[in-house]
Design a protein around this motif. Sequence first.
Motif, PDB file in Angstrom:
ATOM      1  N   TRP A  97       0.820  -1.209   0.000  1.00  0.00           N
ATOM      2  CA  TRP A  97       0.000   0.000   0.000  1.00  0.00           C
ATOM      3  C   TRP A  97       0.857   1.263   0.000  1.00  0.00           C
ATOM      4  O   TRP A  97       0.349   2.349  -0.288  1.00  0.00           O
ATOM      5  CB  TRP A  97      -0.913   0.012   1.226  1.00  0.00           C
ATOM      6  N   VAL A 102      -5.368   6.202  -0.074  1.00  0.00           N
ATOM      7  CA  VAL A 102      -6.564   5.474   0.347  1.00  0.00           C
ATOM      8  C   VAL A 102      -7.661   6.470   0.688  1.00  0.00           C
ATOM      9  O   VAL A 102      -7.402   7.569   1.177  1.00  0.00           O
ATOM     10  CB  VAL A 102      -6.273   4.567   1.558  1.00  0.00           C
ATOM     11  N   PRO A 215      -6.232  -1.052   7.445  1.00  0.00           N
ATOM     12  CA  PRO A 215      -6.608  -1.329   6.050  1.00  0.00           C
ATOM     13  C   PRO A 215      -8.111  -1.515   5.865  1.00  0.00           C
ATOM     14  O   PRO A 215      -8.668  -1.148   4.826  1.00  0.00           O
ATOM     15  CB  PRO A 215      -5.837  -2.608   5.733  1.00  0.00           C
ATOM     16  N   ILE A 221      -8.628   2.302  -2.813  1.00  0.00           N
ATOM     17  CA  ILE A 221      -7.194   2.520  -2.897  1.00  0.00           C
ATOM     18  C   ILE A 221      -6.858   2.931  -4.318  1.00  0.00           C
ATOM     19  O   ILE A 221      -7.468   2.427  -5.284  1.00  0.00           O
ATOM     20  CB  ILE A 221      -6.403   1.263  -2.491  1.00  0.00           C
TER      21      ILE A 221
END
Length: 222
Positions: A97, A102, A215, A221
Amino acid sequence: MTSISDSFQTTRTNLAGLTQAQPDNATGDNTLDQDSFLRLMTTQLKFQDPFDPMDNQAMVAQLAQFSSVAGISEMKQSLTEIASILGNNQLSEAKEWIGHSVLVPGTISVADKNGQYSGEFDLTTATDNLSIDLLNEAGEIVMFVELGQQAAGPVEFSFDSKDEQGQPLDQGPLRVRVNGGSVSNLATWVPVASVKTSDNNGPPLLVTPIGNVYPAEARKIA
């Protein structure tokens, strides 16, 4: 003449008065593992009263109870090891990530590498004069946009922050304020700088300019 019964009675009396001698500095780990338990059981059987032996059911019950406790302890250790492995795997996956942005719930927006402040929300009812402001910590409007008439439904917004040379300009965290309409599910895009582990082998945390994010909290994302 001494009878067999008298001899057993004398043996019982002598055994009852026996004490185990230990040095004053004797130490132990205060634990009872399976081997220690079996040795204790064997000793108990060896010195039991021949006229009042241990009940078989009681002995089986003790063995079953010890086995149950030992099994729970081993299961706990196994689960701890599994949780540690899963935690490491989750951290490895979360590293993917880094460098992405995000979409997370909140009213604070931050600039990405291109100087864009963006997010989205749901407009619960139609309106004729929708507008969006971005405010700094002092409550001053840094950027704004007039969207006018808007139907109910999802609304996306994006602000380009540039300096005089047209280069991306990070103006720090800015608060999003929506005027002229009723909104819900306000969320903003934030970049992921790094990841770190959480307490008790929990899921990893995404480190962002607005704080740590799980998350599972990320709606999208990019």
